[in-house]
Scaffold this motif. Sequence first.
Motif, PDB file in Angstrom:
ATOM      1  N   PHE A   1      54.691  89.200 -21.574  1.00  0.00           N
ATOM      2  CA  PHE A   1      54.775  90.660 -21.613  1.00  0.00           C
ATOM      3  C   PHE A   1      53.555  91.206 -20.882  1.00  0.00           C
ATOM      4  N   ASP A   2      53.786  91.860 -19.748  1.00  0.00           N
ATOM      5  CA  ASP A   2      52.704  92.453 -18.974  1.00  0.00           C
ATOM      6  C   ASP A   2      52.585  93.925 -19.357  1.00  0.00           C
ATOM      7  N   CYS A   3      51.471  94.272 -20.013  1.00  0.00           N
ATOM      8  CA  CYS A   3      51.276  95.632 -20.511  1.00  0.00           C
ATOM      9  C   CYS A   3      50.553  96.534 -19.517  1.00  0.00           C
ATOM     10  N   SER A   4      50.420  96.107 -18.260  1.00  0.00           N
ATOM     11  CA  SER A   4      49.842  96.991 -17.242  1.00  0.00           C
ATOM     12  C   SER A   4      50.596  98.316 -17.238  1.00  0.00           C
ATOM     13  N   ASN A   5      49.840  99.399 -17.125  1.00  0.00           N
ATOM     14  CA  ASN A   5      50.420 100.752 -17.081  1.00  0.00           C
ATOM     15  C   ASN A   5      50.814 101.271 -18.458  1.00  0.00           C
ATOM     16  N   MET A   6      50.564 100.506 -19.517  1.00  0.00           N
ATOM     17  CA  MET A   6      50.935 100.950 -20.856  1.00  0.00           C
ATOM     18  C   MET A   6      49.999 102.052 -21.332  1.00  0.00           C
TER      19      MET A   6
END
Length: 320
Positions: A179-184
């Motif tokens: 799970f890539d939370c970049s931009n979260m």
Amino acid sequence: MTHKSKEEQQKLLQLLKQAVGNDIPQLTDEYFLQFLVANAWDVHGAQRQLQETLAWRKENDIDSIPVATNSNKLPLLLSVRGYKYVQDGDLGVHPGLSTTTLKIGSLIGGDCFHKFDKEGHPILIDRTGYHNSKALGNELTSEQITNYQVACQEFVGRVIMKESSERLQRIIHRETVIFDCSNMGIRQFHMNALYHLKAVADIVQHYYPETLHRLFIINAPSAFVMMWKVIRPWLNPGTLDKVQILGKDFKNVLLEHIDAENLPDFLGGTCTCDQMPGGCVPIRSEGSLLNPTDANEQVSTVYNTDIMEAASTNRSLCQL
């Protein structure tokens, strides 16, 4: 997880098989073991969960859910890269897909099954930080979300896991998830969307036990801490043991488990999938919708009614 010797495992396996009886489909020992492991080797708990799973599959005709392959040419439900039984491709506005699938695809930031880890498990990469959580929570029902998740589970189980098993000459039934939370940001903290996530977690943990190998949550911002406090109680101890939450210092951890050529460059690897538009894991930004046409039915299933009905008698739509 409770440790058991090989001899103890085999004894408990035989007890479970005897308890379930012969009036069930032909199941592999590995499938029985999934339920034993999920229940900390408690035979009665494993028997109950297994029988509930088989009843659920029969009641909902799960075996007849269509899955895309090179042979049947069904449209994909999400992006795929690097497998032999299904062509590289992305979810798009194709005849045969339901409006539900297109809606979900429009609101999810980007999902892709992308090659294998070092142990031979397929990798699912989710651009979690780009999800439109508010719209997912308000514009879709839990039934639509879970139907989509079940169809994806069947796809990976029947198509991609088969290749994984052939590569290693043993049954593989677990996937590695990133799970890539970049931009979260705080906008992802939407309770309706989280309740949909709980419905998905309940189904996966109960009816697809021990199908997760590892879950890496990377680029986790402070906003994720609030969400994790809500999500954590929904996960069983076996699932929690497989979760690693990492900030921006994640590359070396991923490379311990995934060869650089199988890991996208934005995650610290060398793969670019430059043969495909959008590269390894295309991002679908907010406002970039998959607008349905008259060829896409408004149904809660992932494919149109004619495909779903055909799959009940045409096994080529359901397997390799």
